[in-house]
Design an enzyme around this catalytic site. Sequence first.
Site, PDB file in Angstrom:
ATOM      1  N   GLU A 128       0.826  -1.205   0.000  1.00 54.30           N
ATOM      2  CA  GLU A 128       0.000   0.000   0.000  1.00 54.30           C
ATOM      3  C   GLU A 128       0.864   1.260   0.000  1.00 54.30           C
ATOM      4  OE1 GLU A 128      -1.962  -2.731   3.148  1.00 54.30           O
ATOM      5  OE2 GLU A 128      -0.048  -2.617   2.075  1.00 54.30           O
ATOM      6  N   THR A 144      15.323 -41.650  -1.106  1.00 53.63           N
ATOM      7  CA  THR A 144      15.321 -40.895  -2.363  1.00 53.63           C
ATOM      8  C   THR A 144      16.712 -40.386  -2.698  1.00 53.63           C
ATOM      9  OG1 THR A 144      13.006 -40.235  -2.114  1.00 53.63           O
ATOM     10  CG2 THR A 144      14.371 -38.860  -3.529  1.00 53.63           C
TER      11      THR A 144
END
Length: 383
Positions: free
Chosen positions: A62, A206
């Site tokens: 703003e 992984t």
Amino acid sequence: MMKKKIALAHETDEFWMARALDLARRGVGLAHPNPIVGAVIVKSGRVVGEGFHVYERRDHAEIVALRQAGKRAKGATLYVTLEPCCHTGRTGPCTRAVVAAGISRVVGAMRDPHSVVAGQGFQHLRRAGVAVTIGVGESEAQTLNESFSRWIISKRPFVTLKTALTLDGQISLRASSATWITSPASRKEVQRMRHAADALLTGIGTVLADDPRLNDRSGLPRRRRLLRVVLDSRLRLPLRSELVRSAENDLLVFTGESPASKKARALIRAGVEVVRLRTRRGRIDLRDVIRELGRREILSVMVEAGAELNGAMLEAGLVDKMVLFYAPKVMGGSGVPMARIPSRFFAKSPLLTNLKLHACGPDFVLQGYFHPPAPGRDSRAKN
């Protein structure tokens, strides 16, 4: 006969809020740990000021827009994607600046979930005689700040589980092996998702199978490096892995082993942070992991893992959102499933809601929530 005036598209609140939302997205990766916010000031159908928030530049969206508008802000309408703040923090109250500039109307997409604001910003504006409309573009704004809202309310990060899989739900041809499944278009989208995340979470399985880097290759600027997090209860992370060799104070390993062990000391010398957490049946407590990441102001975590960690995260109820990249292929019964979960879990499994489906190159992407952000009311509450 008087002709009925028809509002042009560029005169609608929805049009200008869409512009503010586009501006807000430019703050992705740059606003952390603050919310992603955009603002547009419109007068007589023309933009006189606009801006978005970047943490290092301090000013809220703003204020950036008001400075650009200058005296032209008087009598104008401010469109902002999040309720203006009404307290003093790193900056002064935005509501005070909005009133001082002579803004006559504020259109806000959503209320600020932070307890020090939580509707009070809009109340301050109304008491000062500013007309206020709330709820335009609310659903989009809430999605944009779903991680901020989750963290500011609960101090835990918003968790997204992402995986690539075939039509029959397989993520790899066999265990402990890497398999390319989806297209370059999908992999590019994954990089965009990584850019929006604060941390990536994976398991040692992984790492041992794929030897990934798990870094942000979007090419977009970000305020701080993507935190790469590995769950490694027995501290098997290879010192010559891509993760360790590329560590620059952005690799965190949770383990059940002592940080004083020989392997832990070697990892620490290589620039890896090693943190010991409690284990249960040889597995690291996932709730402790999420709690610790929240303590570190990690607002969003993306899980990129194999079947074991995917299943454990789902079974623990820690996944807020799922994004599934489906390749139009069938692998067959010998592949690895997306998640390994005990069959008893099915009876109590929550439903994935707020489903969205879209194409990504030759693939398609299914997105949904287990724990969605507050639903958009599009309330259009007015002064």
